[in-house]
Each structure stands twice: as structure tokens, then as C-alpha cells.
Motif scaffolding. Structure first.
Motif, PDB file in Angstrom:
ATOM      1  N   THR A   1      40.149  39.657  39.063  1.00  0.00           N
ATOM      2  CA  THR A   1      40.132  41.253  38.535  1.00  0.00           C
ATOM      3  C   THR A   1      38.488  41.643  38.976  1.00  0.00           C
ATOM      4  OG1 THR A   1      38.379  39.378  37.125  1.00  0.00           O
ATOM      5  CG2 THR A   1      40.696  39.433  36.159  1.00  0.00           C
ATOM      6  N   TYR A   2      38.423  41.084  40.694  1.00  0.00           N
ATOM      7  CA  TYR A   2      37.588  41.289  40.863  1.00  0.00           C
ATOM      8  C   TYR A   2      37.948  43.838  41.007  1.00  0.00           C
ATOM      9  CZ  TYR A   2      34.427  41.220  45.035  1.00  0.00           C
ATOM     10  OH  TYR A   2      33.027  40.941  45.561  1.00  0.00           O
TER      11      TYR A   2
ATOM     12  N   GLU B   1      29.693  38.219  43.783  1.00  0.00           N
ATOM     13  CA  GLU B   1      29.281  38.409  42.785  1.00  0.00           C
ATOM     14  C   GLU B   1      28.150  39.207  43.523  1.00  0.00           C
ATOM     15  OE1 GLU B   1      26.738  36.809  38.937  1.00  0.00           O
ATOM     16  OE2 GLU B   1      27.428  35.288  40.371  1.00  0.00           O
TER      17      GLU B   1
ATOM     18  N   TRP C   1      35.981  29.040  37.120  1.00  0.00           N
ATOM     19  CA  TRP C   1      35.317  30.981  36.603  1.00  0.00           C
ATOM     20  C   TRP C   1      35.631  31.612  38.569  1.00  0.00           C
ATOM     21  CZ3 TRP C   1      32.147  34.299  34.430  1.00  0.00           C
ATOM     22  CH2 TRP C   1      31.704  33.686  32.955  1.00  0.00           C
TER      23      TRP C   1
ATOM     24  N   GLU D   1      29.814  42.634  45.051  1.00  0.00           N
ATOM     25  CA  GLU D   1      30.242  43.305  43.860  1.00  0.00           C
ATOM     26  C   GLU D   1      29.743  44.184  43.223  1.00  0.00           C
ATOM     27  OE1 GLU D   1      34.276  42.845  40.744  1.00  0.00           O
ATOM     28  OE2 GLU D   1      32.622  41.272  39.639  1.00  0.00           O
TER      29      GLU D   1
ATOM     30  N   HIS E   1      39.110  33.126  38.403  1.00  0.00           N
ATOM     31  CA  HIS E   1      39.350  34.270  37.085  1.00  0.00           C
ATOM     32  C   HIS E   1      38.478  35.711  37.611  1.00  0.00           C
ATOM     33  CE1 HIS E   1      38.113  36.643  34.403  1.00  0.00           C
ATOM     34  NE2 HIS E   1      38.361  36.871  33.612  1.00  0.00           N
ATOM     35  N   HIS E   2      37.346  35.204  38.525  1.00  0.00           N
ATOM     36  CA  HIS E   2      36.605  36.283  39.234  1.00  0.00           C
ATOM     37  C   HIS E   2      37.382  36.924  40.194  1.00  0.00           C
ATOM     38  CE1 HIS E   2      32.479  38.127  41.304  1.00  0.00           C
ATOM     39  NE2 HIS E   2      32.930  39.393  40.491  1.00  0.00           N
TER      40      HIS E   2
ATOM     41  N   ALA F   1      31.312  32.089  45.373  1.00  0.00           N
ATOM     42  CA  ALA F   1      31.394  32.542  44.033  1.00  0.00           C
ATOM     43  C   ALA F   1      30.059  33.331  43.658  1.00  0.00           C
ATOM     44  CB  ALA F   1      30.891  30.857  42.809  1.00  0.00           C
TER      45      ALA F   1
END
Length: 386
Positions: free
Chosen positions: A102-103, A47, A95, A50, A98-99, A43
Motif C-alpha cells: 500500500t506504499y 516509513e 507490517w 514515505e 502490508h506497507h 521498515a
């Protein structure tokens, strides 16, 4: 020239090569199962990347003979009922899923070996998911009293016909060719070429989708299903798994099993009858609901189901299933209730009922669309006439 690997825990290795970022799931002795530490590192790393302008392409792979065999069942068995950290890791996992769906950067999964359950949620949703002849996929959660989670009520409900119900209820294993044919992978590359493909991707220094796609296609080969593949039984699968209840699905399979060429249905029935009645009924309802739900709605629903199953709201079956499979390894679970007709719709309503707003999974309901919002008219399974 590759830079020094980014410092991280050994369970996940990360590396930067120009504008390409490589993640290696690194618990080979445990088939790269997903622990709380793995979730946390993934995670935070995804993040971070990205938000970096110089990170263009993300590649994920597994070490050893697996991509990932899914969640750490022993953790759930020992901590699920009482430990708040287990709730936290489940929340963070949803979470993360989902990430991944939709990355914003281009993503590639190199899926060699076992990829199951929650582990498949780290590969199937990616823009490009590359499989080999040694890839083995399944979503076996229902059989041990759990449910099809980590966005698979969404993914499977978007597959052609009623293939999703078949995979979710039976936990049937698909090889790489079958995954590609069903729409669960984007490319098939022989395992002997995977190392070369990885090097090619790392040398791209680009996240341009056309460049990435072209690079993968250099190593890809067309596939042809084995004659005995269950995916060649589209008509029977759709007929049986479109039935309104698990009981009716089993009855339909039993009726079909007597026909020549349908001997495979007998083994499917045996498997369903060995599985948790509660897990089967929760899973069927969840996948069916997924057809009318968005990705965010499916994840929120799956989170509720997971929390209620961990809390044994209507059954202890998940703990009993894990006990029989990986703790005592006697493979003799005692389901409670023991039969499908004892799992009432009223009981199912309890685990599907929404939480208070502050207890629900809080994730964005809009934004970049998952590739699973598309259709699968080009899949081999969809195009079959028999």
C-alpha cells in the motif's frame, strides 16, 4: 550528482539520488536472506521516505546473484520456539509487507537472480517489478512444513485459474519470462541491460508513473514461453489443482501423468509426496481462503499460521524440514504425521482459529489498494485455451 549513501547497517545499503531513493539488499553470501536486522532497516527506511516530500521514486534491488532468497531459516530454527524476538520480527515483517503493498510512492523492484518466499514479497507487490532471464522465483514453504506467507495467500489466490494452488503446493520454480506471463512481474528486461536501466531510473529525478513506465519500457522486450514451460499446461493444472483436497489433487495428477505430453506431472507428484503433509494441507486451505479475503485479512490469517507453526501447535514439521534442508542437510525429513490422511480438518482448525483481539496482527484494514486487487485477464496463462 549522487549524494553520499545514507548511513545504515551493511546488510541494507541506501542511497539518495535527487528525488530517487535506492535500496540494495546486501547479504550476497547468504543470497540476501531476510534477517531481523534487514526487516528493521527496511521498515524504518521506507516509513521515513514515505514521509519525505523530496522522495519520489523508490528502487529496490539485491546484490550478487540474488534479489532475496527469503527468510533466514536458521534464525527460525534456533529461535522460533522460545525467543520473543522471533515473534517480534515476524510481526514487523507482516507490517512491512502490508506497507509495501500500500506504499504511497512509486516503487520499482529490479529482480535479478533468486527471489523466493518472503523475499518475493519485497518485489512482486511493487508497482513495477522488473525481471530478467536469470530470475528464479518460487514459494517453497509448504514443502518444508511451513505455509505460503508474507501475503502470498493473497497474491497467489488472485492469479488466473488454479495457478496459485499449483505454485503454492509444488514450490515450482518460474523463470523471468514465466513470472511475466503469470502476472507476477510487470516487465522483462535482459540482464545485460539492467545496469543501464538502473542508471536511467536514477536519472529520472521523478516518481511520475508514466515517466517511470516509459523508462522501463525503453529496455523491455517481449517474451515467449519455452515450449516445456508448465504454464503451457493450463488445462491440466486447472483440472488437477481445482480438486477439493491435496489427496484428490495428487490422484488427479497421477491420472493425467499417463497421457502423452504430461510426463511432467509424474515429477510433480513425486515432489508433493516428499513434502510435509501438514504444510501442504495448511497451504491449500490458506490459498483457497485467500480468494475471499482482503489483503489485511490474509496477512492476519498468515500471522496466526506462522505463530502456531512456530509454537508447534499441531506439528514439528517446520523445524524438521529446516533441519533436513539447511542444518544437517540430509534431505531426509521425518514428517509427523507422515501421511496426508493423518492431518485432520480438526487439526487444521486449530492453527487457523483466530487469536484474542490483543494478540492478532494489528494493521489497517482499509486504505490504498494493492495492485493485487486487480485482475489478470491480460496474462498469458489466463488467455491460454489449451
Amino acid at each position: 550528482m549522487a549524494q553520499e549513501p545514507i548511513k545504515s547497517e551493511e546488510v541494507v545499503l541506501t542511497e539518495e539520488v535527487g528525488s530517487v531513493r535506492l535500496i540494495t539488499l546486501n547479504r550476497p553470501q547468504q543470497l540476501n536472506v531476510i534477517s531481523s536486522k534487514v526487516v528493521s532497516i527496511l521498515a524504518e527506511t521506507l516509513e521515513k521516505w514515505e514521509g519525505e516530500d523530496d522522495a519520489k521514486l523508490i528502487v529496490i534491488k539485491g546484490s550478487g546473484r540474488a534479489f532475496s532468497a527469503g527468510g533466514d531459516l536458521k534464525m527460525f530454527y534456533t529461535e522460533g520456539k522460545t525467543d520473543i524476538s522471533c515473534t517480534e520480527v515476524v510481526y514487523r515483517m507482516y507490517w512491512l509487507v502490508h506497507h509495501i503493498h500500500t506504499y504511497k510512492k512509486t516503487t520499482v523492484a529490479l529482480v535479478h537472480g533468486i527471489v523466493m518466499g518472503g523475499g518475493a514479497s519485497l518485489s512482486v507487490p511493487l508497482k513495477y517489478s522488473v525481471v530478467t532471464e536469470k530470475t528464479v522465483f518460487s514459494v517453497p514453504e509448504a514443502s518444508v512444513g511451513f505455509h505460503t506467507d508474507c501475503s502470498f495467500s493473497y497474491i497467489l489466490s488472485h492469479l488466473p485459474g488454479h495457478l496459485g494452488e499449483y505454485l503454492a503446493l509444488t514450490g515450482a520454480r518460474l523463470d523471468g519470462k514465466e513470472m511475466l506471463s503469470a502476472g507476477l512481474a510487470t516487465h522483462f528486461v535482459p540482464s545485460a541491460k539492467m545496469v543501464e536501466l538502473e542508471k536511467r531510473l536514477l536519472s529520472l529525478d521523478s516518481g511520475d508513473e508514466s515517466a517511470v513506465s516509459s523508462a522501463i519500457e525503453e529496455f523491455s522486450v517481449p517474451v515467449e514461453l519455452n515450449e516445456k514451460s508448465a504454464l503451457n499446461k493450463k488445462k491440466v493444472i486447472d483440472k488437477c489443482f481445482s480438486q477439493g483436497s491435496v489427496e484428490e489433487i495428487i490422484s488427479a495428477l497421477e491420472a493425467e501423468a499417463s497421457a502423452e505430453g504430461n510426463e511432467w506431472a509424474t515429477e510433480v507428484v513425486k515432489g508433493l509426496k516428499r513434502s510435509s503433509p501438514t504444510g501442504l494441507k495448511i497451504t491449500l486451505r490458506s490459498v483457497r481462503e485467500g480468494r475471499k479475503q482482503s489483503l489485511a485479512e490474509c496477512l492476519k490469517k498468515e500471522f496466526r499460521l506462522t505463530m502456531n507453526i512456530l509454537k508447534t501447535v499441531i506439528s514439528n514439521d517446520m523445524y524438521e524440514g529446516i533441519r533436513a534442508l539447511v542444518i544437517d542437510k540430509d534431505k531426509a525429513p521425518k514428517w509427523d504425521p507422515p501421511t496426508l490422511n493423518k492431518v485432520s480438518s480438526e487439526k487444521l482448525d486449530l492453527v487457523f482459529e483466530p487469536f484474542k483481539d490483543e494478540l492478532e496482527l494489528q494493521i489497517p484494514s482499509e486504505g490504498k489498494l494493492s495492485r493485487w486487487d486487480g485482475k489478470f485477464e491480460k496474462s498469458v496463462y489466463h488467455s491460454q485455451k489449451h
